[in-house]
Design a protein around this motif. Structure first.
Motif, PDB file in Angstrom:
ATOM      1  N   ASN A   1       0.783  -1.103  -0.271  1.00 15.52           N
ATOM      2  CA  ASN A   1      -0.079  -0.062   0.005  1.00 15.52           C
ATOM      3  C   ASN A   1       0.786   1.336   0.142  1.00 15.52           C
ATOM      4  OD1 ASN A   1      -2.582  -1.197   0.012  1.00 15.52           O
ATOM      5  ND2 ASN A   1      -2.550  -1.602   2.189  1.00 15.52           N
ATOM      6  N   GLU A   2       2.352   1.030  -0.169  1.00 15.94           N
ATOM      7  CA  GLU A   2       2.975   1.957  -0.427  1.00 15.94           C
ATOM      8  C   GLU A   2       2.717   3.266  -1.191  1.00 15.94           C
ATOM      9  OE1 GLU A   2       6.958   1.318  -1.856  1.00 15.94           O
ATOM     10  OE2 GLU A   2       7.855   3.255  -0.929  1.00 15.94           O
ATOM     11  N   TRP A   3       2.101   3.015  -2.481  1.00 16.07           N
ATOM     12  CA  TRP A   3       1.661   4.164  -3.397  1.00 16.07           C
ATOM     13  C   TRP A   3       0.753   4.897  -2.530  1.00 16.07           C
ATOM     14  CZ3 TRP A   3      -3.419   5.040  -5.051  1.00 16.07           C
ATOM     15  CH2 TRP A   3      -4.423   4.172  -4.599  1.00 16.07           C
ATOM     16  N   LYS A   4      -0.433   4.527  -1.811  1.00 11.20           N
ATOM     17  CA  LYS A   4      -1.262   5.354  -0.945  1.00 11.20           C
ATOM     18  C   LYS A   4      -0.422   6.446  -0.125  1.00 11.20           C
ATOM     19  CE  LYS A   4      -4.372   1.787  -0.709  1.00 11.20           C
ATOM     20  NZ  LYS A   4      -5.317   0.731   0.249  1.00 11.20           N
ATOM     21  N   THR A   5       0.548   5.948   0.302  1.00 14.02           N
ATOM     22  CA  THR A   5       1.448   7.083   1.178  1.00 14.02           C
ATOM     23  C   THR A   5       2.276   8.070   0.193  1.00 14.02           C
ATOM     24  OG1 THR A   5       1.810   5.045   2.575  1.00 14.02           O
ATOM     25  CG2 THR A   5       3.235   7.125   3.047  1.00 14.02           C
ATOM     26  N   VAL A   6       2.754   7.475  -0.793  1.00 14.47           N
ATOM     27  CA  VAL A   6       3.417   8.349  -1.960  1.00 14.47           C
ATOM     28  C   VAL A   6       2.464   9.324  -2.373  1.00 14.47           C
ATOM     29  CG1 VAL A   6       4.604   8.445  -4.050  1.00 14.47           C
ATOM     30  CG2 VAL A   6       5.078   6.551  -2.327  1.00 14.47           C
ATOM     31  N   VAL A   7       1.185   8.927  -2.850  1.00 15.62           N
ATOM     32  CA  VAL A   7       0.427   9.775  -3.443  1.00 15.62           C
ATOM     33  C   VAL A   7      -0.278  10.982  -2.496  1.00 15.62           C
ATOM     34  CG1 VAL A   7      -1.823  10.284  -4.399  1.00 15.62           C
ATOM     35  CG2 VAL A   7      -0.369   8.233  -5.381  1.00 15.62           C
ATOM     36  N   GLY A   8      -0.300  10.402  -1.288  1.00 19.22           N
ATOM     37  CA  GLY A   8      -1.016  11.318  -0.255  1.00 19.22           C
ATOM     38  C   GLY A   8       0.148  12.307   0.216  1.00 19.22           C
ATOM     39  N   THR A   9       1.085  11.956   0.142  1.00 17.33           N
ATOM     40  CA  THR A   9       2.270  12.661   0.681  1.00 17.33           C
ATOM     41  C   THR A   9       2.627  13.948  -0.386  1.00 17.33           C
ATOM     42  OG1 THR A   9       3.529  11.154   1.949  1.00 17.33           O
ATOM     43  CG2 THR A   9       4.718  12.960   1.761  1.00 17.33           C
ATOM     44  N   ALA A  10       2.621  13.446  -1.713  1.00 21.18           N
ATOM     45  CA  ALA A  10       2.652  14.494  -2.593  1.00 21.18           C
ATOM     46  C   ALA A  10       1.634  15.370  -2.817  1.00 21.18           C
ATOM     47  CB  ALA A  10       2.735  13.542  -4.209  1.00 21.18           C
ATOM     48  N   MET A  11       0.395  14.885  -2.612  1.00 20.04           N
ATOM     49  CA  MET A  11      -0.830  16.006  -2.655  1.00 20.04           C
ATOM     50  C   MET A  11      -0.804  16.732  -1.336  1.00 20.04           C
ATOM     51  SD  MET A  11      -4.228  13.918  -4.048  1.00 20.04           S
ATOM     52  CE  MET A  11      -4.549  12.655  -2.895  1.00 20.04           C
ATOM     53  N   PHE A  12      -0.187  16.319  -0.333  1.00 22.30           N
ATOM     54  CA  PHE A  12      -0.071  17.031   0.959  1.00 22.30           C
ATOM     55  C   PHE A  12       0.906  18.298   0.707  1.00 22.30           C
ATOM     56  CE2 PHE A  12      -0.083  18.252   5.191  1.00 22.30           C
ATOM     57  CZ  PHE A  12       1.296  18.596   5.710  1.00 22.30           C
ATOM     58  N   PHE A  13       1.908  17.904   0.049  1.00 25.26           N
ATOM     59  CA  PHE A  13       2.773  18.992  -0.379  1.00 25.26           C
ATOM     60  C   PHE A  13       2.528  19.949  -1.461  1.00 25.26           C
ATOM     61  CE2 PHE A  13       6.143  18.465   2.753  1.00 25.26           C
ATOM     62  CZ  PHE A  13       6.482  17.297   3.142  1.00 25.26           C
TER      63      PHE A  13
END
Lengths: 169, 75
Positions: free
Chosen positions: A98-110
């Motif tokens: 589920n790493e992609w969720k973390t990556v996408v979420g962090t990218a959207m956060f920034f």
């Protein structure tokens, strides 16, 4: 071939920091970075070394038994031999996560933080827009472009109905 | 390990299969995109130009522009 060698060099650096301690294996004391390293890679199916370096007594016995006919090996022994040689099976190393969720979420956060910064910038840093952006100015500008028949075939003037004096529907 | 026997996986011709799939797909997609471009963009543009210039009167166009007052050399 050459690429695989390069990959194994990269892989050495990438995984040599991870020390894996499992119940039935020996602890890695010190990693000599010049020695060939074990890698779990789809594109390098047979790593340079076995996963388990220091065999226990039972594992040594098993390795001796391996030298005889393999049909005498039980299923569990075959699996044990596999686990000596390899850390993760292909199915295990290729498992999804589920790493992609973390990556996408962090990218959207920034991205959002950047948006806040840009909003602050627009309010407190930038000066006023030039007068050429005013609604009235743009209207006069567009009228002049239509009078000049700018891009009359497929562009701006082609969208204007000159008979009815309005935009084409 | 439980004694259930998995079906034997495909052992040979893996590259050939992959190559065939991708070659066919590449061909179909490129030809498709090219055809769509030809029809949707190129032919459409040629038609638009042909229609525009079929009954185009340059002098009438000039007069309209002159009356609109955009020229500096002629009012």
């Amino acid at each position: 071939m050459l690429a695989t060698r390069v990959f194994s060099l990269v892989g050495k650096r990438a995984i040599s920091t991870s020390v894996c301690v499992r119940a039935h294996e020996s602890v890695v004391k010190s990693e000599d970075f010049t020695l060939p390293a074990y890698v779990d890679r789809r594109d390098y199916p047979l790593p340079d070394v076995a996963h388990v370096k220091h065999l226990s007594a039972s594992q040594k016995a098993l390795k001796e038994k391996e030298k005889a006919s393999w049909s005498s090996l039980s299923m569990d022994e075959k699996v044990e031999l596999y686990r000596i040689k390899f850390k993760e099976s292909f199915a295990e190393m290729n498992r999804r996560s589920n790493e992609w969720k973390t990556v996408v979420g962090t990218a959207m956060f920034f991205f959002g933080i950047t948006a806040l910064i840009v909003m602050w910038e627009k309010r407190y840093v930038y000066g006023p827009l030039p007068q050429t952006f005013d609604k009235e100015w743009v209207a006069m500008q567009t009228k002049r472009m239509l009078d000049m028949k700018v891009n009359p075939i497929q562009g701006l003037a082609s969208k204007w109905d000159y008979e009815k004096n309005e935009w084409k529907k | 390990m439980a004694p259930e026997v998995l079906p034997k996986p495909q052992m040979r011709g893996l590259l050939a299969r992959r190559l065939r799939f991708h070659m066919v797909t590449a061909f179909v997609l490129s030809l498709g995109v090219a055809a769509l471009y030809k029809v949707g963009v190129a032919d459409k543009r040629k038609k638009a130009y042909a229609d525009f210039y079929r009954n185009y009167d340059a002098m009438k166009d000039f007069e309209e522009m002159r009356k609109a007052g955009i020229f500096q050399s002629v009012k």
